[in-house]
Structures are given as structure tokens and as C-alpha cells.
Design an enzyme around this catalytic site. Structure first.
Site, PDB file in Angstrom:
ATOM      1  N   SER A   1       9.218   3.300 115.784  1.00  0.00           N
ATOM      2  CA  SER A   1       8.788   4.667 115.468  1.00  0.00           C
ATOM      3  C   SER A   1       8.366   4.832 114.017  1.00  0.00           C
ATOM      4  O   SER A   1       7.727   5.828 113.670  1.00  0.00           O
ATOM      5  CB  SER A   1       9.902   5.667 115.790  1.00  0.00           C
ATOM      6  OG  SER A   1      10.932   5.612 114.835  1.00  0.00           O
TER       7      SER A   1
ATOM      8  N   LYS B   1      14.141   8.118 110.215  1.00  0.00           N
ATOM      9  CA  LYS B   1      13.000   9.028 110.319  1.00  0.00           C
ATOM     10  C   LYS B   1      12.722   9.631 108.942  1.00  0.00           C
ATOM     11  O   LYS B   1      13.565   9.582 108.045  1.00  0.00           O
ATOM     12  CB  LYS B   1      13.293  10.176 111.305  1.00  0.00           C
ATOM     13  CG  LYS B   1      13.546   9.762 112.749  1.00  0.00           C
ATOM     14  CD  LYS B   1      12.289   9.304 113.437  1.00  0.00           C
ATOM     15  CE  LYS B   1      12.551   9.018 114.919  1.00  0.00           C
ATOM     16  NZ  LYS B   1      13.407   7.836 115.119  1.00  0.00           N
TER      17      LYS B   1
END
EC number: 3.4.21.88
Length: 231
Positions: free
Chosen positions: A149, A186
Site C-alpha cells: 500500500s 500509512k
């Protein structure tokens, strides 16, 4: 907001100092021993007062879930960053061992750059890095990345990220966060009453955490470097 007594302020300062030094809050017993409060009931009375006055949030199920509020950070001198703080509890941290110009970074398991997975808190390996790159900060540890990701930021599956343990993050920082007891990597963005954890892979959706769910969300540290083995 009600004013604090001297004793309540002392308890609040101790909790904040322990979080700053260790990365996680003290237990009720540790507070009592450090401040010479003879009974756990006495400590609990102070904690209840701090919570009632708006200086502390806590989860009665977890002994270490003691989180100073933004108002507490203002009283303790951290008001400038208070609005950008996600509650923080325990994070793995092992001291660095200087070796000339090299420091040893402990690798403490794995973390997801994809769907959140639980990070295993054990030393799997160490890597030596020139202190010029990361300094000699004793609150840096490594995690092995799984998932893709964060490929837009050059963080690939199998990479090792270097993480600086700290209590806050700025908008746009790449962080390791614990969300519902699972760890993920993230970028973080603070958006009013919610926090957005944004992947850099356009095929993946962000994770949103609202203020009411902050109790189950915590920043474990900010990513300060990436290590990749070649060959």
C-alpha cells in the site's frame, strides 16, 4: 474547567513523563510507588478526578490506557501540538548500541503496508547504519514491511522501515499506527474530528478513524528511513 490540586497535577505530570520516556503510560501501582500514594484506591481517586475534570481519558479494562487530553497537554506545556495528537500507548523500543560511527537498529517483527496486521514485538535481527543517516536517537527501531500500500513512497514488500518512537505526528508524516490492536504503515492526516490514514497505492482505500474511536487508535512512531536488502 475545574482547577487541579497540586497532587493531581503531580500525578498528571508523572503519567505524561512516563509516556514521553517509555512510550506507554504507567500502571496504577507504578504511579502509587513513584508518588508515595499508599493504596491503589488513592491513585484511582486522583485518576477519576483528572478524568472528571477533562485532563485524562482512560479505559478501565486496560491498566495502561491512561491518555492525557489536549487540555492536559496545554497545562503541561504541549498545547501547540495538542490538536495533532492521536492517543499513544506502548510501542516496541530497544536502545541503540553505538559502534564507532555505526548504530545497531533492532528489527522488531513485521508491519503491514496493506491491510492492518499485528506487529510481532520481538527482536528478529539487527542492522548497522551509519549514525550520519539516522543520528544516535535511542528510540529508533525497525519493522519488516508486508504488503504494497506504500509503494508510491518507495516502501516495498520486504523492506525494513526505521521508526522513531514519539507521541505525535504532523500532517503528511508516514507513521506506524495501531488501529484496533493491529499495526499498519500509512500517511496520516488530521481532518477535524477524524484522522485519515492514507496509502500511497492508488488501488487502496484510506482508513478513517473518528474522534470517538481514538481510544483504540494510537501512533507508534514516525518512519524516518527505509532499508532494503539487495541480492
Amino acid at each position: 474547567m475545574d482547577a487541579l490540586t497540586d497532587r493531581q497535577l503531580e500525578v498528571l505530570r508523572f503519567i505524561a513523563r512516563q509516556i514521553e520516556d517509555n512510550g506507554y503510560p504507567p500502571t496504577i501501582r507504578e504511579i502509587g510507588e513513584a508518588l508515595d500514594i499508599r493504596s491503589t484506591n488513592g491513585v484511582n481517586d486522583h485518576l477519576k478526578a483528572l478524568e472528571r475534570k477533562g485532563f485524562l481519558t482512560r479505559d478501565p479494562v486496560k491498566s495502561r490506557a491512561l491518555i492525557p487530553t489536549p487540555q492536559a497537554r496545554e497545562v503541561l506545556g504541549g498545547g501547540a501540538r495538542a490538536s495533532n495528537v492521536v492517543p499513544f500507548t506502548r510501542t516496541p523500543a530497544v536502545g541503540l548500541k553505538p559502534a564507532g560511527r555505526l548504530v545497531e537498529i533492532p528489527i522488531l517483527g513485521r508491519v503491514a503496508a496493506g491491510q492492518p496486521i499485528l506487529a510481532q514485538e520481538r527482536v528478529e535481527d539487527t542492522v548497522q547504519v551509519d549514525s550520519f543517516l539516522l543520528g544516535t536517537n535511542k528510540k529508533v527501531y525497525g519493522l519488516r514491511v508486508q504488503g504494497d500500500s506504500m509503494i508510491g513512497d518507495g516502501i516495498l514488500p520486504g523492506d525494513y522501515i526505521f521508526v522513531k518512537k514519539q507521541l505525535h505526528a504532523e500532517d503528511g508524516d508516514i507513521v506506524v499506527a495501531m488501529i484496533d490492536e493491529e499495526a499498519t504503515v500509512k500517511r496520516v492526516y488530521f481532518e477535524g474530528d477524524r484522522v485519515r490514514f492514507q496509502p500511497s497505492n492508488p488501488r487502496m482505500a484510506p482508513i478513517y478513524v473518528r474522534g470517538s474511536d481514538f481510544r483504540t487508535t494510537m501512533i507508534l512512531g514516525v518512519v524516518v528511513g527505509v532499508y532494503r536488502k539487495l541480492g
